[in-house]
Design an enzyme around this catalytic site. Structure first.
Site, PDB file in Angstrom:
ATOM      1  N   TYR A   1     -18.650  -0.785   2.803  1.00 30.93           N
ATOM      2  CA  TYR A   1     -17.273  -0.844   2.747  1.00 30.93           C
ATOM      3  C   TYR A   1     -16.686  -1.179   1.542  1.00 30.93           C
ATOM      4  CZ  TYR A   1     -18.180  -1.973   7.838  1.00 30.93           C
ATOM      5  OH  TYR A   1     -18.533  -1.916   9.200  1.00 30.93           O
TER       6      TYR A   1
ATOM      7  N   HIS B   1      -0.474   4.868   1.320  1.00 25.56           N
ATOM      8  CA  HIS B   1       0.006   5.522   2.469  1.00 25.56           C
ATOM      9  C   HIS B   1       0.628   7.317   1.935  1.00 25.56           C
ATOM     10  CE1 HIS B   1       0.448   1.640   4.665  1.00 25.56           C
ATOM     11  NE2 HIS B   1      -0.660   1.803   4.173  1.00 25.56           N
TER      12      HIS B   1
ATOM     13  N   GLU C   1      -8.200   5.279  -3.942  1.00 32.15           N
ATOM     14  CA  GLU C   1      -6.763   5.555  -3.646  1.00 32.15           C
ATOM     15  C   GLU C   1      -5.594   5.614  -4.695  1.00 32.15           C
ATOM     16  OE1 GLU C   1      -7.246   5.310   1.214  1.00 32.15           O
ATOM     17  OE2 GLU C   1      -7.392   3.309   0.036  1.00 32.15           O
TER      18      GLU C   1
ATOM     19  N   ASP D   1       0.707  -1.160   0.106  1.00 26.08           N
ATOM     20  CA  ASP D   1       0.112  -0.116  -0.109  1.00 26.08           C
ATOM     21  C   ASP D   1       0.735   1.310   0.188  1.00 26.08           C
ATOM     22  OD1 ASP D   1      -1.990  -1.893   0.297  1.00 26.08           O
ATOM     23  OD2 ASP D   1      -2.717  -1.329   2.287  1.00 26.08           O
TER      24      ASP D   1
ATOM     25  N   GLU E   1      -7.536  -3.483  -3.796  1.00 28.56           N
ATOM     26  CA  GLU E   1      -8.945  -3.101  -3.220  1.00 28.56           C
ATOM     27  C   GLU E   1      -9.410  -1.821  -3.345  1.00 28.56           C
ATOM     28  OE1 GLU E   1     -10.693  -4.330   1.058  1.00 28.56           O
ATOM     29  OE2 GLU E   1      -9.023  -3.005   1.223  1.00 28.56           O
TER      30      GLU E   1
ATOM     31  N   ASP F   1      -2.900  -8.126  -5.685  1.00 30.21           N
ATOM     32  CA  ASP F   1      -4.270  -7.609  -5.579  1.00 30.21           C
ATOM     33  C   ASP F   1      -4.321  -6.244  -5.192  1.00 30.21           C
ATOM     34  OD1 ASP F   1      -5.000  -6.994  -2.538  1.00 30.21           O
ATOM     35  OD2 ASP F   1      -3.906  -8.942  -2.661  1.00 30.21           O
TER      36      ASP F   1
END
Length: 928
Positions: free
Chosen positions: A838, A685, A760, A681, A756, A754
């Site tokens: 979510y 971040h 972002e 990520d 999600e 992957d």
């Protein structure tokens, strides 16, 4: 075991498709340990292939079977943070079990567990399941000095993401044999990779294409060293093993990571093929390279939704373990070692040796989109195997002198082609030994290429034209013309093989490539299509480079929300007045408290939130005095990170070459901050920090010089623009072949990488666009614009599914978003829960000026009507907490008035706004 062909093949199908409901049980064989009496479990079934001999397993035990909870990250506003704080999953014990049903379970092992083969427990009852080992996060330095072999265990994990269901059939194997690790080259190193050469062929290196017209998007960001206050460490918990000959930093988030992590027995997904080290796995028990290609009729689907319109399935998965073809050698056995060589942005060489010190080997150059799976043999006897069984091997007319061609029919009625190019030119005389083995000559030197042929004679003609050559690496160029809002990027491959200068490559293009091909590249297309695992149908193209063009780039999108195409950013006086009434409450919050957390992710979200809040008041509402004190506090809060004095300071990891949180080093928890230390990520971040810096620099240009090195360091870590940087790899997160980023870092995963949160992903591209604009880096600004253009295309092809989507299974597109898209499957869920708000909200947040560019109005309308309208099962008006604000902010894309009315209502509960956003910004977003 001996079965007739149809029964054996049926068993393989059943083994692979474990999502299938209502499967019938097979009897357990007496030679194997099986769990048969599983009280209360659904879908109890297994196959002979899943019954494994007893294995000695080492686990760290802390209790008895039961349940454990996962506590996820929270910011300082627990009432409004849109992440649940507890999720209940299964626990495991050391016995081997059966195929797993659709239960939620965890296969990202916490650091306190060393687990090999295990049976899981669900709701305090054993549940059918093969070993859950796909993402082991255990490193030797984290283990206690003494461990004992115990039975069952229960664990409590803090601050880690959990796993979803729709679990695939895992491939397991013996302990990996480690190949001596080489030393990475130091700067400066060649920016052009060396071309691969084989004993049977000469190689050529394609020169890098000239820079295209417009602003070059791949200029270096900087050559600055790591700031002195960020200490360097060479003790990363995952040391760089099984890798050698690395021309620079190794990228951590690429398709080939499974080959050097953990068991090394999970697949790499190159499209249209998936390849993996068989490592003695059933049914063939080969130690060669498995070549897999799954057709749509073999997909496994999860349960159908009974609330979403159209009743889409919750997940789909491509079966793993169907060993259609295997390229191996007679000398490869359980002493075989696998090493990775020359890992680059689009390619890596996978090398199999009989022993670690052997001079004999077979090398597989893996390149995304490759038309053939190629093995380059050095002094080994080729062994071509199949777990589906050979029906027929027939010699065919050679496409060119020195290249020998064979046609293979498998028992599943698929046809494959083999092209053999011996170094000495002699006929290899491949021999069909039995229905599972084709054998070649001893001491063979040369190449063997395998391809699946879906088009009969026409397909053979296409393959024949490119047989004998293969891609070894790819180079990237790109440019953006701001004046006509147009960008282009080119993939050019390096290649090797026979007649390399006169033979063009066969490569497969994904749907988004084909849609954006320029005129010349359109002429390279053939009519041969092959299905990919999660990206629709790939098109075979004959040519050594492709050029893609993206029109209508978001050049004009800035910091302010606007009606796309109008250029309008001015707010009405009424909107400004409302913002001035609302903003003081949020501006008075403790910025330091909300930003200096033990999480780079949540700290960055808070910094970006306050930066956008200040921007709204200062520029959109035009009230500088109201924003002045918070602006100074925001700069001071940002300085905490530049000074590296946050709760978990950053460190520079000299092993994998990147900047990571020190939290894992201090706590021993690899899952801390969503795995930041393991390179999960980073674009999420660090994107928030970069966006906050862009806004601060926009208002105070003199601030830029003092902070530019630190901010650029984050950009270089997450998405470096060049391959010649000794400190960071090229484009760690963004995959220029797939057209989007991968979030997963150094974790083994049976389903590959992957992602999600597509929103972002786009936030990061937007952040570097705006930081480039603010800091005066025209190349970075152009690169952000081009990435946004590509993302707008790929997200709407693969992640955000309108009713006319043709790239995802028709049984799945009713979900509207993929949820988590892996390289091998998609699942309509999240890592932190399965509520619809979510699953869809994580593809919405943060709402930024570019959101309407990547989330089309047509898609948002379909999604809202199906999921969150008043008539839907999950009406947005009934959603609780911060997710409700996310949904209504997203509504502004299609109905800004309704969105404004939601946020303008009084009294307003701030718990409806998540901790990474502000009511003030949402009002401005709706008004703009």
């Amino acid at each position: 075991m001996a079965f007739s062909t149809p029964i054996w093949l049926g068993a393989i199908m059943l083994m692979a498709i474990q999502c299938l409901t209502g499967a019938q049980a097979l009897h357990c064989l007496s030679d194997f340990d099986c769990i048969v009496d599983i009280g209360g479990a659904d879908d109890k079934f297994f196959t002979p292939v899943t019954q494994l001999p007893p294995t000695t397993v080492q686990v760290l035990a802390t209790g008895s079977p039961g349940k454990y909870c996962t506590t996820l990250e929270r910011d300082v506003r627990p009432s409004s943070q849109p992440f649940p704080t507890e999720i209940v999953y299964a626990t495991f014990e050391e016995r081997i079990g059966l195929l797993h049903p659709g239960f939620p379970h965890l296969d990202i092992a916490p650091y306190s567990i060393l687990i090999s083969n295990s049976t899981c427990y669900y709701k305090e009852e054993p549940c059918p399941g093969l070993p859950h080992v796909e993402e082991t996060r255990v490193a030797p330095w984290l283990r206690p000095k003494s461990t004992s072999v115990l039975g069952t265990f229960t664990v409590t994990v803090t601050k880690t993401r959990s796993r979803t269901d729709c679990t695939p059939y895992p491939i397991t194997g013996s302990q990996s044999k480690l190949f001596p690790t080489g030393t990475a080259s130091l700067y400066p190193f060649p920016t052009t990779t060396l071309s691969h050469s084989s004993p049977a062929s000469s190689g050529t290196s394609i020169p890098r294409p000239p820079v295209m017209s417009g602003q070059n998007v791949f200029e270096p960001i900087s050559t600055d060293p790591i700031p002195a206050n960020i200490p360097a460490r060479n003790d990363h918990p995952l040391q760089k093993k099984n890798i050698w000959d690395t021309p620079g930093p190794v990228s951590t988030n690429k398709f080939y990571a499974n080959f050097f992590i953990g068991s090394q027995a999970n697949y790499g997904f190159v499209h249209p093929y998936a390849v993996g080290w068989a490592k003695g796995s059933a049914p063939v028990k080969s130690d060669g390279l498995v070549i897999s290609h799954i057709e749509a009729d073999k997909l496994a689907f999860g349960n159908k939704s009974d609330t979403i319109p159209g009743n889409p399935v919750q997940c789909y998965i491509n079966p793993i373990g169907i060993q259609a073809m295997i390229l191996s050698a007679s000398e490869l056995d359980n002493s075989t070692v696998l090493s990775v060589s020359k890992p680059l942005a689009f390619s890596a060489d996978i090398i199999l040796q009989p022993q670690s010190n052997s001079t004999s080997n077979v090398t597989f150059p893996l390149v995304q989109g490759m038309g053939f799976v190629t093995g380059v043999y050095t002094n080994l006897q080729p062994a071509i195997q199949s777990g589906v069984f050979f029906r027929e091997l027939a010699s065919a007319a050679p496409p060119r002198p020195g290249i020998f061609k064979y046609r293979i029919s498998l028992e599943n009625s698929t046809t494959w082609l083999i092209y053999v190019t011996p170094e000495n030119g002699a006929d290899p005389k491949l021999e069909l030994v039995d229905n599972g083995l084709i054998r070649g000559p001893t001491g063979f030197k040369g190449t063997i290429q395998i391809a699946k042929n879906p088009k009969g004679g026409a397909g053979e003609t296409i393959y024949d034209r490119s047989a004998g050559v293969y891609a070894t690496a790819a180079n990237m160029t790109g440019a953006v013309s701001a004046s006509d809002k147009r960008g282009s990027y080119k993939l050019a491959w390096e290649k090797a093989g026979k007649d390399v200068n006169s033979t063009q490559l066969l490569m497969f293009a994904l749907p988004h490539h084909v849609q954006s091909f320029d005129t010349a590249t359109q002429g390279m297309k053939t009519d041969m299509l092959m299905r990919t695992t999660t990206k629709g149908m790939a098109t075979a193209c004959v040519g050594d480079s492709w050029t893609m063009v993206e029109e209508d780039l978001p050049i004009d999108i800035g910091f302010a929300p606007q009606i796309l195409g109008s250029g309008t950013t001015d707010l009405s006086e009424a909107a400004k007045q409302k913002i001035k009434e609302v903003a003081p409450n949020e501006l008075s919050q403790d910025i330091h408290q909300q930003t200096n957390l033990d999480s780079m992710y949540f700290s960055g979200k808070a910094l970006a939130k306050f930066a956008m809040l200040v921007y709204t008041v200062r520029e959109l509402a035009q009230d500088i005095p109201l924003s002045e004190s918070p602006f100074q506090t925001l700069k001071d809060a940002f300085k905490t990170f530049v000074d590296n004095k946050q709760k978990f300071p950053l460190v520079y990891d000299e092993v994998w070459k990147g900047v990571v949180s020190s939290g894992t080093y201090e706590t021993g928890d690899p899952g801390l901050d969503f795995g930041n230390a393991f390179y999960n990520d980073h674009h999420f971040h660090y994107g928030y920090f970069i966006l906050a810096a862009a806004i601060i620099g926009h208002f105070e240009p003199s601030w830029i010089d003092a902070n530019k090195v630190w901010v650029n360091m984050l950009v270089r870590d997450a998405a470096n623009s060049v391959s010649g940087d000794a400190l960071f790899p090229f484009s760690r997160g963004f995959d220029w072949y797939n057209g989007h980023s991968w979030a997963k870092g150094l974790f083994e995963s049976i389903d590959g990488k992957d992602q999600e949160s597509t929103s972002e992903d786009t936030m990061f591209a937007y952040a570097i666009k705006m930081w480039g604009k603010t800091s005066g880096d025209a190349s970075m600004e152009a690169r952000g614009n081009l990435m946004l253009g590509i993302l707008s295309r790929t997200l709407n092809n693969y992640f955000l599914m309108k009713s006319d989507n043709v790239n995802q299974p028709k049984e799945f597109i009713g979900n509207k978003v993929t949820g988590i898209l892996f390289e091998n499957k998609a699942e309509h869920t999240t890592y932190f829960g399965a509520n619809l708000e979510y699953i869809h909200g994580i593809h919405m947040l943060p709402l930024i000026p570019s959101s309407g560019y990547t989330r089309s109005k047509d898609f948002v309308r379909e999604e809202w009507d199906a999921m969150f309208s008043e008539q839907a099962s999950t009406s947005a008006s009934k959603v609780q907490g911060g997710w409700q604000g996310v949904l209504y902010a997203n509504l502004a894309i299609i109905d800004p008035t309704a969105s404004w009315n939601f946020f303008a209502q009084e009294p307003f509960d701030l718990a409806k706004v998540d901790g990474g956003a502000s009511r003030t910004w949402y009002l401005a977003y709706a008004a703009g």
